[in-house]
Design a protein around this motif. Structure first.
Motif, PDB file in Angstrom:
ATOM      1  N   LEU A  30      63.115  16.364  22.378  1.00  0.00           N
ATOM      2  CA  LEU A  30      64.351  15.599  22.413  1.00  0.00           C
ATOM      3  C   LEU A  30      64.064  16.411  24.022  1.00  0.00           C
ATOM      4  CD1 LEU A  30      66.537  16.805  19.478  1.00  0.00           C
ATOM      5  CD2 LEU A  30      65.997  14.707  20.626  1.00  0.00           C
ATOM      6  N   TYR A  31      63.004  16.754  24.366  1.00  0.00           N
ATOM      7  CA  TYR A  31      63.168  17.905  26.321  1.00  0.00           C
ATOM      8  C   TYR A  31      63.297  16.677  27.317  1.00  0.00           C
ATOM      9  CZ  TYR A  31      61.544  20.274  29.978  1.00  0.00           C
ATOM     10  OH  TYR A  31      61.334  21.051  31.457  1.00  0.00           O
ATOM     11  N   SER A  32      63.815  16.106  26.365  1.00  0.00           N
ATOM     12  CA  SER A  32      63.999  14.963  28.460  1.00  0.00           C
ATOM     13  C   SER A  32      65.552  15.258  27.897  1.00  0.00           C
ATOM     14  CB  SER A  32      63.556  13.121  28.375  1.00  0.00           C
ATOM     15  OG  SER A  32      63.727  12.868  27.174  1.00  0.00           O
ATOM     16  N   VAL A  33      65.985  14.552  26.716  1.00  0.00           N
ATOM     17  CA  VAL A  33      67.406  14.756  26.567  1.00  0.00           C
ATOM     18  C   VAL A  33      68.102  16.365  27.014  1.00  0.00           C
ATOM     19  CG1 VAL A  33      68.909  14.170  24.911  1.00  0.00           C
ATOM     20  CG2 VAL A  33      66.792  12.963  24.683  1.00  0.00           C
ATOM     21  N   LEU A  34      67.658  17.282  26.373  1.00  0.00           N
ATOM     22  CA  LEU A  34      68.349  18.097  26.532  1.00  0.00           C
ATOM     23  C   LEU A  34      68.278  18.574  27.830  1.00  0.00           C
ATOM     24  CD1 LEU A  34      66.512  20.858  23.848  1.00  0.00           C
ATOM     25  CD2 LEU A  34      69.134  19.325  24.075  1.00  0.00           C
ATOM     26  N   ARG A  35      67.271  18.151  29.184  1.00  0.00           N
ATOM     27  CA  ARG A  35      67.088  18.910  30.092  1.00  0.00           C
ATOM     28  C   ARG A  35      67.775  18.040  30.644  1.00  0.00           C
ATOM     29  NH1 ARG A  35      66.586  22.063  34.242  1.00  0.00           N
ATOM     30  NH2 ARG A  35      64.596  21.696  35.751  1.00  0.00           N
ATOM     31  N   PHE A  36      68.278  16.745  30.769  1.00  0.00           N
ATOM     32  CA  PHE A  36      68.712  15.652  31.615  1.00  0.00           C
ATOM     33  C   PHE A  36      69.865  14.420  30.837  1.00  0.00           C
ATOM     34  CE2 PHE A  36      63.747  16.117  33.051  1.00  0.00           C
ATOM     35  CZ  PHE A  36      64.205  15.778  34.643  1.00  0.00           C
ATOM     36  N   GLU A  37      69.340  13.767  30.322  1.00  0.00           N
ATOM     37  CA  GLU A  37      70.565  13.106  29.323  1.00  0.00           C
ATOM     38  C   GLU A  37      70.189  12.364  28.630  1.00  0.00           C
ATOM     39  OE1 GLU A  37      73.053  10.223  31.886  1.00  0.00           O
ATOM     40  OE2 GLU A  37      71.595  11.021  33.498  1.00  0.00           O
ATOM     41  N   SER A  38      70.695  11.251  27.489  1.00  0.00           N
ATOM     42  CA  SER A  38      70.052  10.687  27.045  1.00  0.00           C
ATOM     43  C   SER A  38      70.164   9.387  27.149  1.00  0.00           C
ATOM     44  CB  SER A  38      71.729  10.460  25.814  1.00  0.00           C
ATOM     45  OG  SER A  38      71.427   9.216  24.568  1.00  0.00           O
ATOM     46  N   VAL A  39      68.601   9.137  27.872  1.00  0.00           N
ATOM     47  CA  VAL A  39      68.902   7.521  28.705  1.00  0.00           C
ATOM     48  C   VAL A  39      67.454   6.879  27.653  1.00  0.00           C
ATOM     49  CG1 VAL A  39      69.279   9.056  30.617  1.00  0.00           C
ATOM     50  CG2 VAL A  39      67.159   9.292  30.055  1.00  0.00           C
ATOM     51  N   ILE A  40      66.950   5.436  28.512  1.00  0.00           N
ATOM     52  CA  ILE A  40      66.231   4.520  27.949  1.00  0.00           C
ATOM     53  C   ILE A  40      64.565   4.888  28.800  1.00  0.00           C
ATOM     54  CG2 ILE A  40      64.992   2.312  27.248  1.00  0.00           C
ATOM     55  CD1 ILE A  40      67.268   4.455  25.526  1.00  0.00           C
TER      56      ILE A  40
END
Length: 188
Positions: free
Chosen positions: A32-42
Motif C-alpha cells: 500500500l505504499y503508493s496509496v499512502l504516499r500519493f493517492e489511489s491510482v492505477i
C-alpha cells in the motif's frame, strides 16, 4: 495451563490464526505504499486498459463487454475486447463491486481495481499456509505464508494500483497446487 479458558491445543490453534492474520495484514500493508504516499491510482498502461475494460463491464454488462469493439485500443485498427483478453480479473472486480453495492457499501470501481491485488495477496498467504501445511506441517505452512507475504518478486506484481492478471493468477496457482495435493492425498 489454561489461558482464556482454552486448552493447550486450542491455544496453539488460536496462536496460529493470529499469526496468519498478522501475515495477511503485513502482506496487504507492504503493498500500500503508493496509496499512502500519493493517492489511489492505477499504474502503467496494461493496468489502465484493464481498468477501462472493467469499467465498461460494470456499466454495460457481460454480453456487451464480450462483444465490445474498442476503437481506441490498438489504434488505428481497433480491438475486439472479449476475444483478445483474459477476462478473469475484470469479472472478479465487477463481481466484488456488485457484491459491495448489493450490501449498500458505496465504492468506486477504481478503488476496487486498485486494492484488488493487495487483497488477493492476503488470500495468497493463506493459500500458501494451506499448501505448506499439506506438504509438511503447520509450522512450515506459517513460514511459507510469511515468505510469500513479503516476497519482493510477488510484491512487485501485486502492489496497489498494479491492476494486472498476476494479482489474481498467483493466488489461483497456489490455491490450485494446494487443492491438487489435497485431492491426491484424500482421494477426491
Amino acid at each position: 495451563m489454561k489461558v482464556l479458558g482454552l486448552s493447550a491445543v486450542d491455544q496453539t490453534r488460536l496462536l496460529r490464526i493470529c499469526i496468519l492474520g498478522l501475515i495477511s495484514i503485513v502482506a496487504i500493508g507492504s503493498r500500500l505504499y503508493s496509496v499512502l504516499r500519493f493517492e489511489s491510482v492505477i499504474h502503467e498502461f496494461d493496468p489502465w486498459f484493464n481498468y477501462r475494460t472493467t469499467k465498461y463491464l460494470v456499466h454495460h454488462g457481460f454480453e456487451k463487454f464480450w462483444n465490445w469493439f474498442d476503437e481506441s485500443a490498438w489504434y488505428p485498427l481497433g480491438r475486439v475486447v472479449g476475444g483478445t483478453l483474459y477476462p478473469g480479473i475484470m469479472v472478479t472486480s465487477a463481481a466484488i463491486y456488485n457484491a459491495l453495492h448489493a450490501l449498500n457499501i458505496p465504492v468506486d470501481i477504481r478503488n476496487v481495481c486498485v486494492f484488488l491485488a493487495p487483497g488477493f495477496s492476503a488470500l495468497t498467504a493463506i493459500a500458501t499456509y494451506q499448501l505448506g501445511k499439506e506438504v509438511k506441517n503447520e509450522t512450515a505452512g506459517l513460514l511459507a505464508a510469511a515468505f510469500m507475504g513479503v516476497a519482493p518478486g510477488y510484491i512487485s506484481r501485486s502492489v496497489a494500483g498494479s491492476y494486472d492478471n498476476e494479482g489474481i493468477a498467483i493466488f489461483l496457482l497456489v490455491l490450485t497446487f494446494w487443492l491438487w495435493l489435497r485431492a491426491v492425498r484424500v482421494g477426491s
